[in-house]
Design a protein around this motif. Sequence first.
Motif, PDB file in Angstrom:
ATOM      1  N   GLY A   1      -9.014 -38.759 -12.316  1.00 54.90           N
ATOM      2  CA  GLY A   1      -7.615 -38.367 -12.501  1.00 54.90           C
ATOM      3  C   GLY A   1      -6.902 -39.267 -13.503  1.00 54.90           C
ATOM      4  N   PRO A   2      -5.575 -39.165 -13.563  1.00 55.50           N
ATOM      5  CA  PRO A   2      -4.805 -39.915 -14.563  1.00 55.50           C
ATOM      6  C   PRO A   2      -4.853 -41.417 -14.324  1.00 55.50           C
ATOM      7  CG  PRO A   2      -3.330 -38.823 -13.021  1.00 55.50           C
ATOM      8  CD  PRO A   2      -4.698 -38.324 -12.717  1.00 55.50           C
ATOM      9  N   ILE A   3      -4.584 -42.185 -15.378  1.00 50.99           N
ATOM     10  CA  ILE A   3      -4.489 -43.642 -15.287  1.00 50.99           C
ATOM     11  C   ILE A   3      -3.014 -43.965 -15.065  1.00 50.99           C
ATOM     12  CG2 ILE A   3      -4.802 -45.796 -16.576  1.00 50.99           C
ATOM     13  CD1 ILE A   3      -7.105 -44.151 -18.091  1.00 50.99           C
ATOM     14  N   SER A   4      -2.710 -44.611 -13.953  1.00 55.81           N
ATOM     15  CA  SER A   4      -1.302 -44.835 -13.597  1.00 55.81           C
ATOM     16  C   SER A   4      -0.746 -46.051 -14.328  1.00 55.81           C
ATOM     17  CB  SER A   4      -1.174 -45.049 -12.090  1.00 55.81           C
ATOM     18  OG  SER A   4      -1.707 -46.308 -11.738  1.00 55.81           O
ATOM     19  N   SER A   5       0.568 -46.050 -14.512  1.00 55.52           N
ATOM     20  CA  SER A   5       1.201 -47.202 -15.167  1.00 55.52           C
ATOM     21  C   SER A   5       1.055 -48.442 -14.279  1.00 55.52           C
ATOM     22  CB  SER A   5       2.665 -46.911 -15.495  1.00 55.52           C
ATOM     23  OG  SER A   5       3.356 -46.546 -14.339  1.00 55.52           O
TER      24      SER A   5
ATOM     25  N   PHE B   1       7.921 -54.442 -15.691  1.00 51.39           N
ATOM     26  CA  PHE B   1       8.835 -53.906 -16.713  1.00 51.39           C
ATOM     27  C   PHE B   1       8.053 -53.029 -17.701  1.00 51.39           C
ATOM     28  CE2 PHE B   1      10.911 -54.193 -20.845  1.00 51.39           C
ATOM     29  CZ  PHE B   1      12.244 -53.953 -20.545  1.00 51.39           C
ATOM     30  N   ILE B   2       6.863 -53.505 -18.077  1.00 54.74           N
ATOM     31  CA  ILE B   2       6.025 -52.752 -19.019  1.00 54.74           C
ATOM     32  C   ILE B   2       5.590 -51.429 -18.382  1.00 54.74           C
ATOM     33  CG2 ILE B   2       3.834 -52.799 -20.303  1.00 54.74           C
ATOM     34  CD1 ILE B   2       4.270 -55.967 -20.353  1.00 54.74           C
ATOM     35  N   ALA B   3       5.199 -51.490 -17.116  1.00 54.45           N
ATOM     36  CA  ALA B   3       4.771 -50.274 -16.397  1.00 54.45           C
ATOM     37  C   ALA B   3       5.904 -49.253 -16.347  1.00 54.45           C
ATOM     38  CB  ALA B   3       4.318 -50.635 -14.985  1.00 54.45           C
ATOM     39  N   GLU B   4       7.116 -49.720 -16.066  1.00 57.05           N
ATOM     40  CA  GLU B   4       8.258 -48.796 -15.997  1.00 57.05           C
ATOM     41  C   GLU B   4       8.543 -48.172 -17.354  1.00 57.05           C
ATOM     42  OE1 GLU B   4      11.376 -51.120 -14.141  1.00 57.05           O
ATOM     43  OE2 GLU B   4      10.106 -51.336 -12.350  1.00 57.05           O
ATOM     44  N   SER B   5       8.391 -49.007 -18.383  1.00 56.21           N
ATOM     45  CA  SER B   5       8.593 -48.523 -19.745  1.00 56.21           C
ATOM     46  C   SER B   5       7.578 -47.422 -20.082  1.00 56.21           C
ATOM     47  CB  SER B   5       8.417 -49.726 -20.675  1.00 56.21           C
ATOM     48  OG  SER B   5       9.258 -49.673 -21.751  1.00 56.21           O
ATOM     49  N   ILE B   6       6.329 -47.628 -19.674  1.00 57.69           N
ATOM     50  CA  ILE B   6       5.293 -46.618 -19.931  1.00 57.69           C
ATOM     51  C   ILE B   6       5.612 -45.343 -19.154  1.00 57.69           C
ATOM     52  CG2 ILE B   6       2.856 -46.022 -19.552  1.00 57.69           C
ATOM     53  CD1 ILE B   6       2.250 -49.090 -19.917  1.00 57.69           C
TER      54      ILE B   6
END
Lengths: 83, 83, 147, 147
Positions: free
Chosen positions: C13-17, D19-24
């Motif tokens: 499945g997708p790669i999560s943030s 923060f980077i994850a949220e941005s993505i």
Amino acid sequence: MNSSDQIQVKIVAFGIAQEIIGSSSIIIHCEPTLNACKENLKTMFPNLTKEFIQYAVNKQIVSENISLNSHCEIALLPPFSGG
Amino acid sequence: MNSSDQIQVKIVAFGIAQEIIGSSSIIIHCEPTLNACKENLKTMFPNLTKEFIQYAVNKQIVSENISLNSHCEIALLPPFSGG
Amino acid sequence: MEAKKIKQMFVEGPISSQFIAESISKHSSKKNIGAHQLFLGQVRQDEINTGQVMAIEYTCYKEMAEPILEAIREDCFAKYPLTCLHIYHSLGLVNAGEICLFVFTSSSHRQAATEACSYLVERIKKEVPIWGKEILSDTSSVWKINQ
Amino acid sequence: MEAKKIKQMFVEGPISSQFIAESISKHSSKKNIGAHQLFLGQVRQDEINTGQVMAIEYTCYKEMAEPILEAIREDCFAKYPLTCLHIYHSLGLVNAGEICLFVFTSSSHRQAATEACSYLVERIKKEVPIWGKEILSDTSSVWKINQ
């Protein structure tokens, strides 16, 4: 030129220039040109001559000798090292 | 060559080749060369001739005509589209 | 050596943030790293024929793909002075807007990480036996073609 | 147009992986994006003279830096077909192993995002009035020099 031709300018300093001047901002008196301002600074703070410093006038880097007025903000910018 | 010279090979198919063959893997009989195997497949599944397909023998892409044996796994590989 | 370790490179499945964030934060203990370069492939909602791409369904020839990915990793470590390198590719269904490819390179100075990241993405798209089937809004499907 | 919006580009302290994850994940609704390229600058624990770099303290000339960053953003949008572009730089103290720069470019096809990301990192390091003071383990400090 006598001292009545002098203006007051605001100097802001960053990085090692701030360390040399010992303050983030000072007011100095000088004749109304950038070169005169630089000379005064170097006389006041001889260690400035040891560093590579660019000058910005009102947030624009200036390499030639331009006229200044009392509203100018002169910034002393050592080499950038962001990132 | 008579049918006693034929071997059985395992065919695995991916992408549109799998759709054409209708299965992810089949066993076919053919004479023991890659070209013979390809010809048999194209006779069995004429739509394969409409597609650009590379062949891998035991996970190595092979473009020349090589000999096969019964342990070979022949893969039908349409253009890759990962990413 | 990191280059020798066989790693799980396929993700169902997708790669999560969140997965990406965890991957980044694991590197904070590697104090010789100065630069990370990340490439993320995201499924586009392209208009194709009669419909929009709603998702891509990825399949691969795993027994062939894994050694090829390992060889690409080793070539990359040999070519660029990297601290580490990670590759993750989705299998199965990935919806439009979701991430299907995550390539992550790290080095002391930025040039190596930057060049290695592009090198990996190019080779992965060209050489790894993975296929994407685009599932359209009218329920038909089209095999994806890489440009 | 995203290019016109004045954005907050300075972050107090390190840039977190969260923060980077949220941005993505904010980009999952932009369904025309096919590729993201992220550059992360991480503070290295270099050995300098008498000690190790424990942290970098960043300062900037904000009134000058912000219009320069805006101009770099606009030039980048004019030069590359991007969907979006984000730049974040730390101010204040960032420890070794932590992230101090985050550049994020997105486009339909990968070439634009990849080239734009390198373009931005080069220009940010050269043109933006930011200074890093390296704080060493022996409590002395050294002004960082970009190579």
